[in-house]
Design a protein around this motif. Sequence first.
Motif, PDB file in Angstrom:
ATOM      1  N   ASP A 531       0.859  -1.192   0.000  1.00  0.00           N
ATOM      2  CA  ASP A 531       0.000   0.000   0.000  1.00  0.00           C
ATOM      3  C   ASP A 531       0.894   1.240   0.000  1.00  0.00           C
ATOM      4  OD1 ASP A 531      -1.831   1.983   0.316  1.00  0.00           O
ATOM      5  OD2 ASP A 531      -2.622   1.292   2.244  1.00  0.00           O
ATOM      6  N   PRO A 532       1.257   1.758  -1.190  1.00  0.00           N
ATOM      7  CA  PRO A 532       2.205   2.881  -1.290  1.00  0.00           C
ATOM      8  C   PRO A 532       1.760   4.157  -0.575  1.00  0.00           C
ATOM      9  CG  PRO A 532       1.905   1.820  -3.420  1.00  0.00           C
ATOM     10  CD  PRO A 532       0.867   1.248  -2.524  1.00  0.00           C
ATOM     11  N   SER A 533       0.471   4.305  -0.318  1.00  0.00           N
ATOM     12  CA  SER A 533      -0.008   5.527   0.330  1.00  0.00           C
ATOM     13  C   SER A 533      -0.398   5.298   1.788  1.00  0.00           C
ATOM     14  CB  SER A 533      -1.210   6.081  -0.441  1.00  0.00           C
ATOM     15  OG  SER A 533      -2.268   5.136  -0.458  1.00  0.00           O
ATOM     16  N   HIS A 534       0.179   4.279   2.418  1.00  0.00           N
ATOM     17  CA  HIS A 534      -0.148   3.945   3.806  1.00  0.00           C
ATOM     18  C   HIS A 534       0.483   4.982   4.749  1.00  0.00           C
ATOM     19  CE1 HIS A 534      -0.561   1.748   7.562  1.00  0.00           C
ATOM     20  NE2 HIS A 534      -1.341   0.873   6.944  1.00  0.00           N
ATOM     21  N   GLY A 535      -0.311   5.936   5.165  1.00  0.00           N
ATOM     22  CA  GLY A 535       0.192   7.012   6.015  1.00  0.00           C
ATOM     23  C   GLY A 535       0.761   6.541   7.334  1.00  0.00           C
ATOM     24  N   GLY A 536       0.133   5.534   7.921  1.00  0.00           N
ATOM     25  CA  GLY A 536       0.575   5.043   9.225  1.00  0.00           C
ATOM     26  C   GLY A 536       2.008   4.533   9.205  1.00  0.00           C
ATOM     27  N   ALA A 537       2.387   3.852   8.119  1.00  0.00           N
ATOM     28  CA  ALA A 537       3.743   3.306   8.012  1.00  0.00           C
ATOM     29  C   ALA A 537       4.764   4.445   7.936  1.00  0.00           C
ATOM     30  CB  ALA A 537       3.847   2.416   6.783  1.00  0.00           C
ATOM     31  N   TYR A 538       4.468   5.463   7.116  1.00  0.00           N
ATOM     32  CA  TYR A 538       5.367   6.609   7.016  1.00  0.00           C
ATOM     33  C   TYR A 538       5.550   7.290   8.370  1.00  0.00           C
ATOM     34  CZ  TYR A 538       5.454   6.669   1.867  1.00  0.00           C
ATOM     35  OH  TYR A 538       5.668   6.367   0.538  1.00  0.00           O
ATOM     36  N   ILE A 539       4.430   7.478   9.070  1.00  0.00           N
ATOM     37  CA  ILE A 539       4.481   8.216  10.341  1.00  0.00           C
ATOM     38  C   ILE A 539       5.242   7.426  11.400  1.00  0.00           C
ATOM     39  CG2 ILE A 539       3.032   9.084  12.223  1.00  0.00           C
ATOM     40  CD1 ILE A 539       0.900   9.583   9.897  1.00  0.00           C
ATOM     41  N   LEU A 540       4.971   6.111  11.496  1.00  0.00           N
ATOM     42  CA  LEU A 540       5.679   5.287  12.476  1.00  0.00           C
ATOM     43  C   LEU A 540       7.183   5.270  12.202  1.00  0.00           C
ATOM     44  CD1 LEU A 540       3.512   2.092  13.163  1.00  0.00           C
ATOM     45  CD2 LEU A 540       4.305   3.752  14.837  1.00  0.00           C
ATOM     46  N   PHE A 541       7.553   5.071  10.935  1.00  0.00           N
ATOM     47  CA  PHE A 541       8.970   4.995  10.585  1.00  0.00           C
ATOM     48  C   PHE A 541       9.643   6.350  10.783  1.00  0.00           C
ATOM     49  CE2 PHE A 541      12.461   4.667   7.331  1.00  0.00           C
ATOM     50  CZ  PHE A 541      13.232   3.783   8.090  1.00  0.00           C
ATOM     51  N   SER A 542       8.915   7.423  10.441  1.00  0.00           N
ATOM     52  CA  SER A 542       9.444   8.762  10.661  1.00  0.00           C
ATOM     53  C   SER A 542       9.712   9.004  12.142  1.00  0.00           C
ATOM     54  CB  SER A 542       8.450   9.799  10.131  1.00  0.00           C
ATOM     55  OG  SER A 542       8.873  11.109  10.441  1.00  0.00           O
ATOM     56  N   MET A 561       6.163  11.801   1.618  1.00  0.00           N
ATOM     57  CA  MET A 561       4.732  11.853   1.976  1.00  0.00           C
ATOM     58  C   MET A 561       4.038  12.995   1.257  1.00  0.00           C
ATOM     59  SD  MET A 561       4.885  11.121   6.092  1.00  0.00           S
ATOM     60  CE  MET A 561       3.121  11.369   6.349  1.00  0.00           C
ATOM     61  N   LYS A 562       4.718  14.138   1.197  1.00  0.00           N
ATOM     62  CA  LYS A 562       4.119  15.306   0.547  1.00  0.00           C
ATOM     63  C   LYS A 562       3.975  15.093  -0.953  1.00  0.00           C
ATOM     64  CE  LYS A 562       4.530  20.336   0.483  1.00  0.00           C
ATOM     65  NZ  LYS A 562       5.357  21.498   0.911  1.00  0.00           N
ATOM     66  N   GLU A 563       4.985  14.431  -1.564  1.00  0.00           N
ATOM     67  CA  GLU A 563       4.971  14.174  -3.005  1.00  0.00           C
ATOM     68  C   GLU A 563       3.797  13.302  -3.436  1.00  0.00           C
ATOM     69  OE1 GLU A 563       8.729  12.492  -3.892  1.00  0.00           O
ATOM     70  OE2 GLU A 563       9.817  14.408  -3.842  1.00  0.00           O
ATOM     71  N   ILE A 564       3.531  12.274  -2.623  1.00  0.00           N
ATOM     72  CA  ILE A 564       2.457  11.345  -3.015  1.00  0.00           C
ATOM     73  C   ILE A 564       1.112  11.693  -2.367  1.00  0.00           C
ATOM     74  CG2 ILE A 564       4.083   9.458  -3.449  1.00  0.00           C
ATOM     75  CD1 ILE A 564       3.288   8.205  -0.836  1.00  0.00           C
ATOM     76  N   GLY A 565       1.083  12.809  -1.639  1.00  0.00           N
ATOM     77  CA  GLY A 565      -0.182  13.292  -1.081  1.00  0.00           C
ATOM     78  C   GLY A 565      -0.654  12.567   0.158  1.00  0.00           C
ATOM     79  N   VAL A 566       0.280  12.000   0.936  1.00  0.00           N
ATOM     80  CA  VAL A 566      -0.085  11.321   2.178  1.00  0.00           C
ATOM     81  C   VAL A 566      -0.096  12.344   3.300  1.00  0.00           C
ATOM     82  CG1 VAL A 566       0.565   9.561   3.856  1.00  0.00           C
ATOM     83  CG2 VAL A 566       0.879   9.134   1.420  1.00  0.00           C
ATOM     84  N   GLU A 567      -1.230  12.452   3.980  1.00  0.00           N
ATOM     85  CA  GLU A 567      -1.342  13.404   5.083  1.00  0.00           C
ATOM     86  C   GLU A 567      -1.331  12.670   6.411  1.00  0.00           C
ATOM     87  OE1 GLU A 567      -4.680  15.958   4.752  1.00  0.00           O
ATOM     88  OE2 GLU A 567      -4.064  16.813   2.830  1.00  0.00           O
ATOM     89  N   ASN A 568      -0.780  13.355   7.385  1.00  0.00           N
ATOM     90  CA  ASN A 568      -0.804  12.823   8.754  1.00  0.00           C
ATOM     91  C   ASN A 568      -2.221  12.987   9.295  1.00  0.00           C
ATOM     92  OD1 ASN A 568      -0.364  12.024  11.343  1.00  0.00           O
ATOM     93  ND2 ASN A 568       1.297  13.473  11.767  1.00  0.00           N
ATOM     94  N   ARG A 569      -2.888  11.870   9.508  1.00  0.00           N
ATOM     95  CA  ARG A 569      -4.277  11.933   9.982  1.00  0.00           C
ATOM     96  C   ARG A 569      -4.320  12.550  11.376  1.00  0.00           C
ATOM     97  NH1 ARG A 569      -7.433   6.404   9.930  1.00  0.00           N
ATOM     98  NH2 ARG A 569      -7.043   6.701   7.702  1.00  0.00           N
ATOM     99  N   ARG A 570      -5.096  13.595  11.515  1.00  0.00           N
ATOM    100  CA  ARG A 570      -5.184  14.302  12.797  1.00  0.00           C
ATOM    101  C   ARG A 570      -5.861  13.427  13.852  1.00  0.00           C
ATOM    102  NH1 ARG A 570      -4.192  19.766  12.410  1.00  0.00           N
ATOM    103  NH2 ARG A 570      -4.036  20.584  10.279  1.00  0.00           N
ATOM    104  N   GLY A 571      -5.275  13.441  15.021  1.00  0.00           N
ATOM    105  CA  GLY A 571      -5.879  12.687  16.125  1.00  0.00           C
ATOM    106  C   GLY A 571      -7.110  13.396  16.666  1.00  0.00           C
ATOM    107  N   TRP A 572      -7.977  12.643  17.292  1.00  0.00           N
ATOM    108  CA  TRP A 572      -9.159  13.239  17.902  1.00  0.00           C
ATOM    109  C   TRP A 572      -9.584  12.377  19.078  1.00  0.00           C
ATOM    110  CZ3 TRP A 572     -14.108  11.003  18.209  1.00  0.00           C
ATOM    111  CH2 TRP A 572     -14.250   9.804  17.516  1.00  0.00           C
ATOM    112  N   SER A 573     -10.344  12.959  19.957  1.00  0.00           N
ATOM    113  CA  SER A 573     -10.869  12.205  21.100  1.00  0.00           C
ATOM    114  C   SER A 573     -12.212  12.801  21.474  1.00  0.00           C
ATOM    115  CB  SER A 573      -9.901  12.288  22.286  1.00  0.00           C
ATOM    116  OG  SER A 573      -9.790  13.621  22.734  1.00  0.00           O
TER     117      SER A 573
END
Length: 612
Positions: A531-542, A561-573
Motif C-alpha cells: 500500500d504505497p499511500s499507507h500514512g501510518g507506516a510513514y508516520i511510524l517509521f518517521s 509523503m508530501k509528493e504522493i499526497g499522504v497526510e498525517n491523519r489528525r488525532g481526535w478524542s
Amino acid sequence: MSFFSSRSLHHRGALKQIHAQIFRSGLSLDNLYLTKILETISHLDSPNSHYTRLLFDQIQKPNTFTWNTMIRVYSKTRDFELSIALYKEMLLKGAKPNWITFSFVSKAAADLGTLEVLLGLHCQVLILGFCSDVFVLNSLILGYSGCGPVDYARKVFDELPERDLISWTVVLNGYVRSGRAKEAVELFFLMREEQVMFDEVVVVAVFTACAQLRDLHLSRRLESLVRECKVGFNSYMSNALIDMYSKCGSIIDARKHFDEMVDKDVVSWNSMVSAYGRAGNADEARKLFDQIPVKNEISWSALLNGYVQNGAFKEALLLFSEMKAKGIIANDTAITGAVTACAHMGSLDLGRQIHSSLDKEKIKSDVVLSTSLVDMYVKCGCLDTAQQVFNEISKKNLVCYNVTMLGLAIHGKASECLKIFCNMAKGGLAPDSTTFVAILSACAHAGWLEEGQKWFRLMTTAHGIAPRAEHVSCMVHLMGGLGFLDEAHGFIKTSSVKPDVVIWGALLSACKVHGNLKLGKLATQRILELDPSHGGAYILFSGMLAAGNKWDEVMEVRKKMKEIGVENRRGWSCIDLQGNVHEFHVGKSFHPEIKEILPVLGSLNIQTALSG
C-alpha cells in the motif's frame, strides 16, 4: 337447539348464560349442547381456555371432533404445551386423531421447538395410515420447518406421493429461514423443471434467498424468469426485489424499481432507506427518509442503523434523541443501533440510560440486544457491568461469547477471557476464527508467549481452523511486544499466511517500541509495497528515525509523503459529560467553549510538570 338462535352467540357473556340455561334445564349431560358451546367458544378471537377446559371436562366420552375443538382453543391462546398434553391424553383415552388433530399438534410442536414430539407425531401418522394424506404430511413439513431441522421437512417432502404448492412453499421458506439460501434457489429451479406454477409467496422467498447469497447475476436471472412467467408484481414482491438488489450491491437497480413503483407503501420507502445506508450513502438515506409520507418505527431504525453502518455515530445518537423528542417508541433494532453508537462514541451516560429503560427479562432473552450492551460497556471500560450483562443472557450464542472475550482481551484480562472460553466449550459451542483472535489477543496483552503458542497450535490441530492474517498478527504482537523481534520476523516468513499490511504493521509497531531501526525499515518497505499511500507506516517509521536523531532521513520521509499526497491523519478524542459527547480534534478549535478550556489545560500541564 333454540338456545343457539341468538346473534349474541359469539359473545362470551351470552355463551355463559346459555351454559347456565342448559344446566338448569337438565341438559348438561347432553353432549350435543355442550359440544356446540365448545365449538362456538373456539371461534372467538380470544377464548378463555380455563373456562373452556372446565366445559370440555363435563362432556362424556368426547369424540375426535370435540378433542380437536379443545386443542384448537389451546392453539388460539398459544398454550402450546397444553395442546400437546391434551393430544397425549386423547391417545391414552383411545380417541383416534385425524388430519385436523395432526395439523394443530404439529404447529404447537413447531412453536415450542420440540423436535421429539414431531418425530413421535410422524410415527403415528405412518402407523395410523396417513402416509398418503397430503394435508397431514404438509402439516408435518410445516412443523419440521418451524422447529429448525429443515432436512426432516425435505425428507417428508421428497416422499410425498403428490406435492401441491403448499408443500413447495413451506420447504422453500424453511431453507430461507435456516439461512440455506443455495438450497432454496435450487428447490425453486426444481419447481420450475416440474412446471409447478408459483405465487407471490414463492417469489418473495426466492428473492430473499438470492439476497442472502449476494449474487447480482442470479438476481437478474431470477427477476427475468419471474417476469417471463407473467407473474404480476405487487408491492409485496417489488419490496422484496428492492431488498434483493440492494443486498446484492446494485443500488441503481434497487432505485430503478423503487421509482417505477406506482403505489409505494412504507415498506418500500424503508427498504430504500436501508439500501442507501447499506451502500454507504447516509446523506441520500436521510434525504429519502425526510420524503417518507407516513413514517413508522422501522423508518427511524432503518436510518439510524444506516448511520451506524457508515460510522456516523454522532448522527445516529442525534437521530435517537430526535425520536425520543417526537415520542417515537424505538424498536429493538433502533435500540441496538443506539447502544452500538454509544459504544463507539464512548457515550456511557446515554448507554446506561438506554439500558435502565429496558425490561430486564427482555435483555436476558434478546441475545442481539444484550450483546450490544456488553460491547458498549466493554468499550467504555466498565468490565464488571459487561460481565454481569453477559452472565444474565439466558441463551448465549457464539457472537456474545466472542464479543465478551475480545473485550476482556483488549483490557488485559487474559485469565477471565480463557475462563469464558472454557465455559463456552463446556456448553457445547464450537469456537470459530474470531474466538481465537480473542484468545491470542488476550495472550498478547498479557505477554503469555508459551500460552499463545499453545493456543495457536490447538486452533489448527484440535479445532481445524486455518490461521488467518489476524491470528498471525496477534502472534507477531505477542513476540514483538516481549522483544523477540527476530523470532516474530521468522514467524512471518515461515507462516502459511501471506503477510499483509496488518501483519507487517504489527512488526513495525514492535520495532518502534524496542528501537530496532533496521527491522523497522524492512517492515515499512513491505507495507509500502502493498500500500504505497499507507500514512501510518510513514508516520511510524518517521518517528523511529526522529528517535534515533536521523533528521535528514526524517525530512526525506516527510518529503516523500508530501509528493504522493499522504497526510498525517489528525488525532481526535471525545468525552461523555453529563450525557453530552464533546469532540476534540488536534490542531482545530471547533469546540464552542475552547476559550474556557485552554486555560484549564494549561494549568493542568503546569501542575503535572511540577509534580514530576
